[in-house]
Design an enzyme around this catalytic site. Structure first.
Site, PDB file in Angstrom:
ATOM      1  N   ARG A   1       0.850  -1.194   0.000  1.00  0.00           N
ATOM      2  CA  ARG A   1       0.000   0.000   0.000  1.00  0.00           C
ATOM      3  C   ARG A   1       0.888   1.248   0.000  1.00  0.00           C
ATOM      4  NH1 ARG A   1      -3.370  -2.756  -1.619  1.00  0.00           N
ATOM      5  NH2 ARG A   1      -5.413  -3.267  -0.725  1.00  0.00           N
TER       6      ARG A   1
ATOM      7  N   HIS B   1      -1.115   0.136  -9.750  1.00  0.00           N
ATOM      8  CA  HIS B   1      -1.800  -0.814  -8.853  1.00  0.00           C
ATOM      9  C   HIS B   1      -2.348  -2.030  -9.638  1.00  0.00           C
ATOM     10  CE1 HIS B   1      -4.035  -1.211  -4.783  1.00  0.00           C
ATOM     11  NE2 HIS B   1      -3.840  -2.404  -5.321  1.00  0.00           N
TER      12      HIS B   1
END
Ligand code: NDP
Ligand code: OXD
Length: 309
Positions: free
Chosen positions: A224, A272
């Site tokens: 993250r 991502h």
């Protein structure tokens, strides 16, 4: 017992079709269509609009469409009695492993640098690294980290791992907790972050950590954006202690236009995509948990709200 699907990435119809095809007796609603919000007890969710859970007073169970649940645990509007599950899936793990291995070889063989050189018509051969030159350190030896460790060992890399609880894995030297963190870091020529984002791990990849890595270490963050202090990475790369980074995740996604990562020659960015939940692989476990919930049985892959993952 009907289910609402909440996600903002244009994939609702694909998931709804797959879920409804596999379980035609269950009604699945997109959160964008008319549906009886007061009666909904189950939501399947990926990155929901802020404030949406206020609209579901009967909510009892939220299934994340992904492995991470930080976006759910961070939401104060999900009452504490609501159960939360996440995806644990061998396809997700092998996809992640393949991505990290690709990033690792790209670093070792200077591939992203040569792509930039090609665009500028620069001919500049550089020294490269071999498998035997590097120890790869994996922060987070859970479902994804342990699969990556096994794959790297099979290729011939030396691998060290770090987690909260002690692990025993063939050919991987495992370190545990704060006390052993610096020993782990001092071994890691390449640091891969596969931690969940929690109170303890937020901002963990910062100057203090970088300084404990060997000179010239490379960083791969596929967990993250919140794990990384962006400016600290840029400073450590610019000062030469860190040789570069591959980043798949960011504090804000998409990354804002003016962010210095976009133009940094030693930061390789992907949007991502390291490992994306595969519809066919994940639908069976979502349905399995639906039936378990309905029968009042324990759910698979339930998250501990206390631990934060
Ligand atoms: P797991 O929960 O299976 O594993 C987490 C690991 O981190 C465990 O080994 C755990 O230790 C360790 N850990 C947690 N907190 C700490 C701490 N404070 N100190 C040391 N170790 C800690 O998660 P997954 O492997 O399934 O996924 C990891 C993350 O990857 C997800 O949370 C998500 O954010 C990210 N992800 C990113 C994707 C992408 O495309 N970029 C795709 C999928 C996931 P212990 O084993 O002792 O509990
Ligand atoms: C996940 C992700 O957590 O895609 O599954 O990031």
């Amino acid at each position: 017992m009907s289910v609402v699907i909440i996600r903002q990435d244009g994939k609702i119809d694909e998931w709804k079709f797959a879920l409804a095809s596999a379980a035609p007796q269950i009604t699945f609603y997109s959160y964008l269509e008319d549906h009886p919000k007061d009666d909904i007890e189950i939501a399947m969710v990926w990155k929901h609009p802020t404030g949406i859970f206020k609209e579901y007073p009967s909510l009892k169970y939220v299934a994340s469409f992904g492995a991470g649940v930080d976006f759910l645990l961070d939401d104060p509007e999900i009452p504490s009695h609501v159960k939360i599950t996440r995806v644990v899936d061998p396809v997700l793990a092998s996809d992640m492993s393949e991505f990290v291995i690709a990033a690792l070889f790209s670093f070792m063989k200077n591939l992203t640098r040569y792509r930039t050189d090609q665009i500028s018509k620069v001919w500049d051969p550089l020294p490269y690294k071999r498998i035997g030159d590097l120890t790869v350190g994996i922060m987070g030896m859970g479902a994804l980290g342990s699969r990556l460790a096994a794959d790297l060992c099979q290729i011939g890399f030396k691998v060290v791992g770090w987690s909260r609880s002690r692990k025993k894995l063939d050919a991987v030297e495992c370190y545990t907790g704060e006390k052993q963190k610096s020993d782990f870091l001092s071994r890691s020529n390449v640091l891969v972050c596969l931690l969940p984002l929690t109170r303890e791990t937020s901002g963990i990849i910062k100057t203090k950590l970088f300084k404990q890595l060997p000179q010239g270490a490379y960083v791969i963050n596929v967990a993250r954006g919140g794990h990384l202090v962006d400016q600290d990475l840029i400073d450590m790369i610019d000062h030469g202690h860190i040789s570069g980074a591959c980043l798949d995740v960011y504090h804000q996604e998409p990354l804002p236009e003016g962010h210095p990562f976009w133009n940094h020659p030693k930061v390789f960015m992907t949007p991502h995509v390291a490992s994306v939940s595969d519809v066919r692989a994940v639908v069976p476990q979502l349905l399995d948990n639906y039936y378990r919930f309905k029968k009042g049985e324990p759910l698979l892959n339930e998250v501990s709200t206390l631990r934060g993952y």
